[in-house]
Scaffold this motif. Structure first.
Motif, PDB file in Angstrom:
ATOM      1  N   THR A  60     -11.095   1.189  -2.330  1.00  0.00           N
ATOM      2  CA  THR A  60     -10.746   2.749  -2.332  1.00  0.00           C
ATOM      3  C   THR A  60     -11.398   3.592  -3.231  1.00  0.00           C
ATOM      4  O   THR A  60     -11.630   3.186  -4.234  1.00  0.00           O
ATOM      5  N   ASP A 106     -10.027   8.854  -0.254  1.00  0.00           N
ATOM      6  CA  ASP A 106      -9.437   8.105   0.609  1.00  0.00           C
ATOM      7  C   ASP A 106      -7.947   8.866   0.707  1.00  0.00           C
ATOM      8  O   ASP A 106      -7.132   8.182   0.082  1.00  0.00           O
ATOM      9  N   VAL A 108      -3.703  -0.975  -4.005  1.00  0.00           N
ATOM     10  CA  VAL A 108      -4.693  -0.242  -3.493  1.00  0.00           C
ATOM     11  C   VAL A 108      -5.807  -1.194  -2.842  1.00  0.00           C
ATOM     12  O   VAL A 108      -5.964  -2.291  -3.370  1.00  0.00           O
ATOM     13  N   THR A 148       0.868  -1.132  -0.081  1.00  0.00           N
ATOM     14  CA  THR A 148      -0.001   0.200  -0.061  1.00  0.00           C
ATOM     15  C   THR A 148       0.842   1.206  -0.113  1.00  0.00           C
ATOM     16  O   THR A 148       0.796   2.350  -0.645  1.00  0.00           O
ATOM     17  N   VAL A 204      -4.618   6.852   1.872  1.00  0.00           N
ATOM     18  CA  VAL A 204      -4.157   5.559   0.718  1.00  0.00           C
ATOM     19  C   VAL A 204      -3.062   6.435  -0.241  1.00  0.00           C
ATOM     20  O   VAL A 204      -3.397   7.311  -0.926  1.00  0.00           O
TER      21      VAL A 204
END
Length: 155
Positions: free
Chosen positions: A16, A20, A12, A7, A23
């Protein structure tokens, strides 16, 4: 590479969205691309469509792993180049590309994306979108058949 390391490098997590910020694949996108995506996603939500990010920013290391996997899968660098760019040429590594799903989101973007400057670039990758601000007034440019036809990929 563990899940958290993946990540951190651009993998991902399922589900997601373009909202977000925690992330890296989303947070490290080019700010103008991310703004356009969020504006489009809000409009799509009014139509009952949600954008899911399947790919966004990637580290060069992660992109290299994806390319190695494509070479293994497709049997040659030339064939893999139709699907995965090198770390040096990938618009994902620079934060200038996003892969969107599900199919309803891609259908919505194919109809409305140009109004936000969001264009499908490759005919063989209906999920891959990049920002083309001129598309707002002039429409999206013609698509390349696949990434191997894009002059940006030939370095």
């Amino acid at each position: 590479m563990t899940d958290s390391e993946g990540t951190k490098h651009g993998a991902v997590p399922d589900g997601t969205t373009v909202f977000d910020d925690g992330v890296p694949a989303v947070a490290n996108l080019d700010p103008a691309l991310l703004t356009a995506l969020r504006q489009a996603a809000k409009a799509a939500a009014d139509d009952g469509v949600e954008f899911v990010v399947n790919g966004g920013w990637r580290s060069p290391e992660y992109q290299a792993r994806l390319l190695a996997g494509a070479i293994s899968r497709y049997g040659s660098e030339r064939e893999a180049a139709r699907w995965v760019a090198t770390p040096e040429t990938s618009p994902h590594v620079s934060g200038n590309a996003v892969d969107i799903g599900p199919p309803a989101a891609r259908t919505w973007l194919s109809r409305h994306g140009a109004a936000y400057g969001l264009c499908q670039i490759f005919r063989n990758e209906p999920w891959h979108y990049e920002l083309r601000p001129e598309a707002i007034e002039h429409g999206c440019p013609p698509m390349y058949a696949d990434p191997s036809q894009d002059p940006r990929m030939r370095r």
